[in-house]
Design a protein around this motif. Sequence first.
Motif: not given
Length: 429
Positions: A68-92
């Motif tokens: 992340r550089d301010g609003g400029n973002i590079e997202i590199t996906p994983p080769s396979k999505l992983t099961e997260p170790s915690n709950i996923l918080d969507c906020g509002n």
Amino acid sequence: MKSITVSAVKNTFSLECSDIAPDKSISHRCAMFSLLSDRPSKIKNFLLGEDTLASLSIAEQLGASVKRDGGNIEITPPSKLTEPSNILDCGNAGTGMRLYAGLLSGIEGSFVLTGDKYLRSRPMNRVAIPLRNIGAKIDGRENGNLAPLAIRGGDLKSFKYASPIDSAQIKSALILAALQADETSYYKEELLSRDHTERMLSGMGANVSLQEDGWIKINPLKEPLKPLNITVPADPSSGFFFAVAAAIIPNASTVIKNVTLNPTRIEAYKILEKMGANITYVQKENIYEPIGDIEISYNGTLSPVTVENNIAWLIDELPALSIAMSMANGTSLVKNAKELRVKESDRITTVLTGLNACGIKTVEHEDGYEVIGGKISSATINSHGDHRIAMSFAIAGLVSEMKIEDTECIDTSFPNFFDILTQITHIKD
Ligand code: S3P
């Protein structure tokens, strides 16, 4: 709980906004859809609001790496999505929770989606039921309707589903599931809801197309999608607060630069135009969707209006539009809008309570309301944690001083809202 008092404008204004918040719907989708590629997505002008940052953080918890550089973002996906170790918080964010529900239903693993107290009271069966019908395992409180939602992802069957609600969140959740299903799926809605999902996924190479008979055809993915390369345009629903400001303050004008002109997103401007404001649209480019400038200027007292069609295209702007209605010389009517009751707050109740506090008479209906135009008086307004209620009544404050309570929610979608508002009036804490 932070309160802010907005003073009535002393002079008219001419506002040129090149820093309206980047589009929330598109930013959420950038965070999620980048996970469907095998290469880094490059996103410029990503919305740094709490809701969309929550979606980005979930992408990271699923294994993506984010630069992340301010609003400029590079997202590199994983080769396979992983099961997260915690709950996923969507906020509002209803968009975050409902779209991730669709995406995660097809991914092997266990996922728990939660959110703030407002999101945890919003209906999720509208996505969970059609997803369960194609094999998704989703549970939650109150018979699976309320978050936290527990999802056990796995194989999904194709479907043909005509949605009883015109909702881009339901449509997008089902499209994300369909991309992972065994065969071609079909989805239909009565009025085409905002179509960023179809446009962006098609741009990434997915086979998602609106057919002549009105069904959207979705082929399962055979290979990873192309990465996104996008500059997020300004959000027309955020810009709309300053459009209403220009329409109600004598001799005022606002130019909203580089905003999406997607027809499913600018209907509220068309209504404001119908009420008498001067509005022009100038398309400048087309990146996944048409983008350009909208100029709004005061054109005398507004006329009342009846809003009953294309409701899904202006659902987010109805609170701000109601401020314009309260300044019109007659009674305006909103119909077929019961979806307003399940947004970040019950917006029929919160809009009318606020307008009544300002001395504006209203009539409540189950699926809408009437606003009898009059004179806005000073009042104290509680946002009920709803960003659009807080910002709508801040705009009413340009006419008559307004104290807005519980303004933190504005950070979910438009963190620099008050920076722009201070260009036209005085604000105090
Ligand atoms: C959104 C769709 C709309 C809108 C919300 C964002 C989206 O909700 O109100 O702010 O990004 O898909 P519904 O599709 O549920 O009406």
